[in-house]
Design a protein around this motif. Sequence first.
Motif, mmCIF file in Angstrom:
data_model
loop_
_atom_site.group_PDB
_atom_site.id
_atom_site.type_symbol
_atom_site.label_atom_id
_atom_site.label_comp_id
_atom_site.label_asym_id
_atom_site.label_seq_id
_atom_site.Cartn_x
_atom_site.Cartn_y
_atom_site.Cartn_z
ATOM 1 N N PHE A 176 49.280 41.665 37.099
ATOM 2 C CA PHE A 176 50.685 42.091 37.276
ATOM 3 C C PHE A 176 51.084 43.646 37.790
ATOM 4 C CE2 PHE A 176 55.064 42.667 36.425
ATOM 5 C CZ PHE A 176 55.669 42.227 37.040
ATOM 6 N N ARG A 177 50.703 44.250 36.963
ATOM 7 C CA ARG A 177 50.694 45.796 36.664
ATOM 8 C C ARG A 177 49.588 46.894 38.408
ATOM 9 N NH1 ARG A 177 54.289 48.039 34.412
ATOM 10 N NH2 ARG A 177 55.652 46.670 33.499
ATOM 11 N N SER A 178 48.949 45.773 38.835
ATOM 12 C CA SER A 178 47.951 46.584 39.299
ATOM 13 C C SER A 178 48.240 46.264 40.818
ATOM 14 C CB SER A 178 46.983 45.406 39.512
ATOM 15 O OG SER A 178 46.521 44.289 40.241
ATOM 16 N N ASP A 179 47.729 46.854 41.760
ATOM 17 C CA ASP A 179 48.234 47.573 42.967
ATOM 18 C C ASP A 179 47.074 46.522 43.656
ATOM 19 O OD1 ASP A 179 49.939 49.506 42.402
ATOM 20 O OD2 ASP A 179 48.057 51.171 42.922
ATOM 21 N N PHE A 180 47.266 45.719 44.624
ATOM 22 C CA PHE A 180 46.954 45.129 45.734
ATOM 23 C C PHE A 180 45.817 45.721 46.064
ATOM 24 C CE2 PHE A 180 51.073 43.941 47.935
ATOM 25 C CZ PHE A 180 50.909 42.712 47.055
ATOM 26 N N GLY A 181 44.473 45.163 45.844
ATOM 27 C CA GLY A 181 42.924 46.028 45.221
ATOM 28 C C GLY A 181 42.565 45.972 44.312
ATOM 29 N N GLY A 182 43.055 46.258 43.459
ATOM 30 C CA GLY A 182 43.089 46.767 42.463
ATOM 31 C C GLY A 182 42.771 47.447 41.085
ATOM 32 N N ASN A 183 43.478 48.173 41.336
ATOM 33 C CA ASN A 183 43.685 49.391 41.427
ATOM 34 C C ASN A 183 45.307 49.456 40.298
ATOM 35 O OD1 ASN A 183 43.387 52.690 40.731
ATOM 36 N ND2 ASN A 183 45.532 52.409 42.193
ATOM 37 N N LEU A 184 44.413 50.113 38.838
ATOM 38 C CA LEU A 184 45.653 50.022 37.915
ATOM 39 C C LEU A 184 46.079 51.962 37.430
ATOM 40 C CD1 LEU A 184 43.756 48.030 35.315
ATOM 41 C CD2 LEU A 184 45.516 46.919 35.756
ATOM 42 N N PRO A 185 47.107 51.605 37.857
ATOM 43 C CA PRO A 185 47.695 52.637 37.765
ATOM 44 C C PRO A 185 48.638 53.218 36.902
ATOM 45 C CG PRO A 185 49.784 51.642 39.756
ATOM 46 C CD PRO A 185 48.383 51.015 39.134
ATOM 47 N N MET A 186 47.706 52.844 35.879
ATOM 48 C CA MET A 186 48.750 53.410 34.301
ATOM 49 C C MET A 186 47.646 53.593 33.548
ATOM 50 S SD MET A 186 49.950 49.737 33.617
ATOM 51 C CE MET A 186 51.345 49.781 32.450
ATOM 52 N N ARG A 187 48.150 54.558 32.967
ATOM 53 C CA ARG A 187 46.806 54.967 31.503
ATOM 54 C C ARG A 187 47.436 53.807 30.268
ATOM 55 N NH1 ARG A 187 48.967 61.082 30.383
ATOM 56 N NH2 ARG A 187 51.233 59.153 30.570
ATOM 57 N N GLN A 188 46.099 54.152 29.386
ATOM 58 C CA GLN A 188 46.488 53.241 28.146
ATOM 59 C C GLN A 188 47.472 52.884 27.320
ATOM 60 O OE1 GLN A 188 42.416 53.622 26.123
ATOM 61 N NE2 GLN A 188 42.714 51.412 25.979
ATOM 62 N N LEU B 98 40.470 46.770 38.444
ATOM 63 C CA LEU B 98 39.616 45.695 38.487
ATOM 64 C C LEU B 98 38.784 45.118 39.520
ATOM 65 C CD1 LEU B 98 43.773 43.492 38.460
ATOM 66 C CD2 LEU B 98 42.164 43.585 36.627
ATOM 67 N N HIS B 99 37.636 44.636 38.732
ATOM 68 C CA HIS B 99 37.035 44.447 39.738
ATOM 69 C C HIS B 99 37.475 43.366 40.744
ATOM 70 C CE1 HIS B 99 33.044 42.478 41.509
ATOM 71 N NE2 HIS B 99 32.712 43.650 40.817
ATOM 72 N N PRO B 100 37.136 43.520 42.223
ATOM 73 C CA PRO B 100 37.061 43.616 43.218
ATOM 74 C C PRO B 100 37.478 41.676 43.143
ATOM 75 C CG PRO B 100 35.949 44.662 44.189
ATOM 76 C CD PRO B 100 35.658 44.484 42.599
ATOM 77 N N PHE B 101 36.340 40.861 42.890
ATOM 78 C CA PHE B 101 36.657 39.572 42.685
ATOM 79 C C PHE B 101 38.173 39.106 41.345
ATOM 80 C CE2 PHE B 101 31.987 39.006 43.335
ATOM 81 C CZ PHE B 101 31.852 39.096 44.399
ATOM 82 N N ALA B 102 38.772 40.711 41.493
ATOM 83 C CA ALA B 102 39.890 39.370 39.776
ATOM 84 C C ALA B 102 41.108 39.929 40.821
ATOM 85 C CB ALA B 102 39.467 40.209 38.234
ATOM 86 N N ALA B 103 41.133 41.390 41.684
ATOM 87 C CA ALA B 103 42.145 41.777 41.988
ATOM 88 C C ALA B 103 42.962 40.711 42.973
ATOM 89 C CB ALA B 103 41.700 42.997 42.622
ATOM 90 N N LYS B 104 44.308 40.775 42.757
ATOM 91 C CA LYS B 104 45.144 40.372 44.499
ATOM 92 C C LYS B 104 44.983 41.421 45.396
ATOM 93 C CE LYS B 104 49.287 42.622 42.118
ATOM 94 N NZ LYS B 104 50.410 42.696 41.941
ATOM 95 N N TYR B 105 45.165 39.845 46.395
ATOM 96 C CA TYR B 105 45.577 41.192 47.641
ATOM 97 C C TYR B 105 46.820 40.533 48.367
ATOM 98 C CZ TYR B 105 40.579 41.892 46.652
ATOM 99 O OH TYR B 105 39.769 42.827 45.887
ATOM 100 N N ALA B 106 47.082 41.228 49.295
ATOM 101 C CA ALA B 106 48.012 41.053 49.954
ATOM 102 C C ALA B 106 48.071 39.290 51.570
ATOM 103 C CB ALA B 106 48.650 42.152 51.318
#
Length: 138
Positions: free
Chosen positions: A31-43, A86-94
């Motif tokens: 939910f919090r990731s960008d499309f493609g799996g980048n997580l723009p958050m620190r722990q 996120l691994h590309p196989f687990a990410a969301k896409y547009a």
Amino acid sequence: MAEVQSPIVWDRIWAAPVSGAAVKFLHFLVFRSDFGGNLPMRQKDMARDYKVSPQAISSLMAPLCELNIVLRPRAADGGQGSSYKLHPFAAKYASNEDLEAAFRSAILAIKAGELPNIKLPAYATAPPSEGRPDLQVA
């Protein structure tokens, strides 16, 4: 715009050796990731938004990292980076087209040894499908 997700992880997450809490946290990450799996958050940010301690985030993240569902990219100096993806196989896409392009790229990267493959258990037997499930509306 409707987002799409890969069925690779989500169709087999029930068989993964992770807790229900880790699966719930994975949904938060998607939910919090960008499309493609980048997580723009620190722990620290994840802990604040998920309303748990940073230590709890580490505990939830560890099994997902072990399965390569969540990746920790290497820093330029060769050490572990402080970001997650996120691994590309687990990410969301547009779109379906973006998902297909990401999968083609990920498969090539896995074959080249540049991306680890996810470590989900293979199906040994199909889940039971006898009869109709006893579902009720609360």
